[in-house]
Enzyme design. Structure first.
Site, short mmCIF file in Angstrom:
data_model
loop_
_atom_site.label_atom_id
_atom_site.label_comp_id
_atom_site.label_asym_id
_atom_site.label_seq_id
_atom_site.Cartn_x
_atom_site.Cartn_y
_atom_site.Cartn_z
N ASN A 1 -2.34 20.09 0.11
CA ASN A 1 -3.47 19.38 0.66
C ASN A 1 -3.28 19.24 2.14
O ASN A 1 -4.19 19.81 3.07
CB ASN A 1 -3.65 18.14 0.04
CG ASN A 1 -4.58 17.37 0.72
OD1 ASN A 1 -4.48 16.60 1.64
ND2 ASN A 1 -5.91 17.24 0.04
N SER B 1 -7.39 5.78 3.78
CA SER B 1 -7.23 4.92 2.46
C SER B 1 -7.80 3.50 2.99
O SER B 1 -8.40 2.69 2.06
CB SER B 1 -5.99 4.75 2.04
OG SER B 1 -5.81 5.79 1.10
N LYS C 1 0.94 -1.26 0.02
CA LYS C 1 0.01 -0.15 0.00
C LYS C 1 1.03 1.21 -0.01
O LYS C 1 1.87 1.45 0.78
CB LYS C 1 -1.07 -0.02 1.18
CG LYS C 1 -1.81 1.10 1.31
CD LYS C 1 -3.16 0.91 0.70
CE LYS C 1 -3.89 2.17 0.53
NZ LYS C 1 -3.63 3.18 -0.68
N LYS D 1 4.64 2.66 8.47
CA LYS D 1 3.59 3.48 8.89
C LYS D 1 2.17 2.67 9.04
O LYS D 1 1.53 2.63 10.08
CB LYS D 1 3.13 4.63 7.73
CG LYS D 1 2.26 5.53 8.17
CD LYS D 1 2.01 6.27 6.74
CE LYS D 1 3.29 7.27 6.26
NZ LYS D 1 2.97 7.98 5.07
N THR E 1 -4.98 13.31 5.84
CA THR E 1 -3.80 13.53 6.46
C THR E 1 -3.72 14.56 7.63
O THR E 1 -3.01 14.20 8.63
CB THR E 1 -2.80 13.84 5.24
OG1 THR E 1 -2.90 12.64 4.27
CG2 THR E 1 -1.38 13.83 5.80
N LYS F 1 5.33 2.15 -2.85
CA LYS F 1 5.41 3.40 -3.22
C LYS F 1 5.58 3.35 -4.81
O LYS F 1 6.23 2.66 -5.26
CB LYS F 1 6.37 4.24 -2.51
CG LYS F 1 6.18 5.73 -2.51
CD LYS F 1 5.14 6.11 -1.44
CE LYS F 1 4.87 7.87 -1.48
NZ LYS F 1 4.18 8.04 -0.25
#
Ligand code: GLU
Length: 404
Positions: free
Chosen positions: A211, A338, A62, A86, A182, A98
């Protein structure tokens, strides 16, 4: 020294504290490098990109996909490792991955951007999947980019698979709350620390107004904190009595920079040097480095971006007794929501914004609590405590699978 070897040092420190062999985490499980032709400004250009699938012991790989001209393999590997840690820290059942495409998307026409997005996911069609590897947005990618990627993937595979990618627009199976997750996650973490430190109200400076930065400034302001400075890549604005954040957001939307808001202008370096309670870093990697770390005067630094502090600067902050709340906890709200988006996609049943945000608070509070506890137990920094927690969970999963 590369960012990747710096990140590995943290894994190895965690391994020492845990008295565990961490060699399985010293390299990614799979690195995919691609290049593909696409039309940019009417001319065919060959674009390259990467997907790093770091570890999937705890669940599907992920992590986001970034579009940036400075993307390279070292960076993508580092960020993929951070994602694995994370996801373990906030206890969502994902591994880490990633992606990055070497392109500057600013100034591209919408049609060209669509071509790059579709082209990249076409190259990855065999390695991504709802239960394999689930990308998401990152630097300079957006819900629209996710929508094009989803559409391309579904066209190739011939069936709906909304859970193959997260951070989608709501109309295509995105989650309520994902767009500011986030920032809200970072706020929940900071609020948990605030209560732990028995403090009331913080003065805050926010570096980076994309963002994450713009939403966190707004959320802090709405919750009664004093946001004295914000900045974007062009510079910042400052008011010792506190800025009106919604008006700055309006000014930035209208004119493209926070400095178009009428207040004292400051540089990004001035902002780093402000004597505030909390400095929020929400721009890019390595913005606090050996050359400017001595400016930092805040008591707490919240890492809302990934890797905003170089490791030599990190040691300086630690020596100065400045509390750094590390990225793998502070910005994990994005991947946490997510995860909620993915769960909703798989079950085909959707939650309200309140439900999402309440669930996010529970995840972030639990993770903050565990890190505070781990820090005390191992007598180390919050960053290494987070690595201890994350690395242990990944190793436990690896052992149960019999891979180590
Ligand atoms: N790009 C975000 C991150 O670095 C979100 C990743 C995701 O949602 O998978 O955490």
């Amino acid at each position: 020294m590369s960012n990747f070897s710096d990140a590995l040092k943290k894994v190895s420190k965690a391994g020492k504290l845990l008295e565990e062999d961490v060699s399985i985490l010293e390299s990614p499980q799979r690195v995919i490098g691609v290049s593909f032709p696409t039309s940019i400004g009417g001319q065919t250009r060959v674009i390259s990109g990467y997907r790093v699938q770091y570890n999937n012991a705890r669940g599907p790989f992920k992590g986001g996909i970034r579009f940036h001209h400075s993307v390279d393999l070292d960076e993508v590997k580092t960020l993929a490792l951070l994602m694995a840690v994370k996801c373990a820290v906030v206890n969502v059942p994902f591994g880490g991955g990633k992606g990055g495409v070497v392109i500057d998307p600013r100034g591209l026409s919408s049609g060209d951007l669509e071509g790059v997005s579709r082209g990249f996911i076409r190259e990855l069609k065999d390695v991504v999947g709802e239960k394999k590897d689930v990308p998401a947005p990152d630097v300079y990618t957006s819900p629209q980019v996710m929508a094009w990627m989803l559409d391309e993937y579904e066209k190739i595979t011939g069936k709906h698979a909304p859970g193959v990618i997260t951070g989608k627009p709501l109309e295509l199976g995105g989650s309520e709350g994902r767009s500011y997750a986030t920032a809200l996650g970072g706020f929940f973490v900071l609020d948990f620390f605030r209560k732990f430190l028995k403090e009331k109200r913080f003065s805050v400076a926010v570096q980076g107004f994309g963002n994450a930065g713009s939403h966190v400034a707004r959320i802090l302001w709405e919750n009664g904190h004093k946001v004295v400075a914000v900045s974007d890549s062009k510079g910042g604005v400052y008011d010792v009595n506190g800025l009106n954040v919604p008006s700055i957001i309006e000014a930035k939307n209208d004119k493209g920079s926070v400095q178009s808001f009428k207040s004292k202008n400051i540089s990004n370096d001035d902002l780093l040097g402000l004597k505030v309670d909390v400095l929020v870093l929400s721009a890019m990697e390595n913005t606090v480095h050996k050359g400017n770390v001595s400016n930092v005067k805040s008591r707490i630094v919240l890492e809302l971006a990934n890797g905003p502090i170089t490791s030599d600067a990190d040691s300086v902050l630690e020596k100065q007794g400045i509390t750094v709340i590390p990225d793998v906890l502070a910005n994990a709200g994005g991947v946490a929501v997510s995860y909620f988006e993915w769960v909703q996609n798989l079950q085909g049943f959707y939650w309200s914004e309140d439900e999402v945000n309440q669930k996010l608070k529970v995840l972030m509070d639990n993770a903050s609590q565990s890190i505070i506890k781990t820090k005390a137990e191992f007598d180390t920094s919050f960053r290494i405590a987070a690595f201890v927690l994350g690395v242990k969970k990944i190793l436990d999963a690896e052992k149960l699978r019999g891979r180590i």
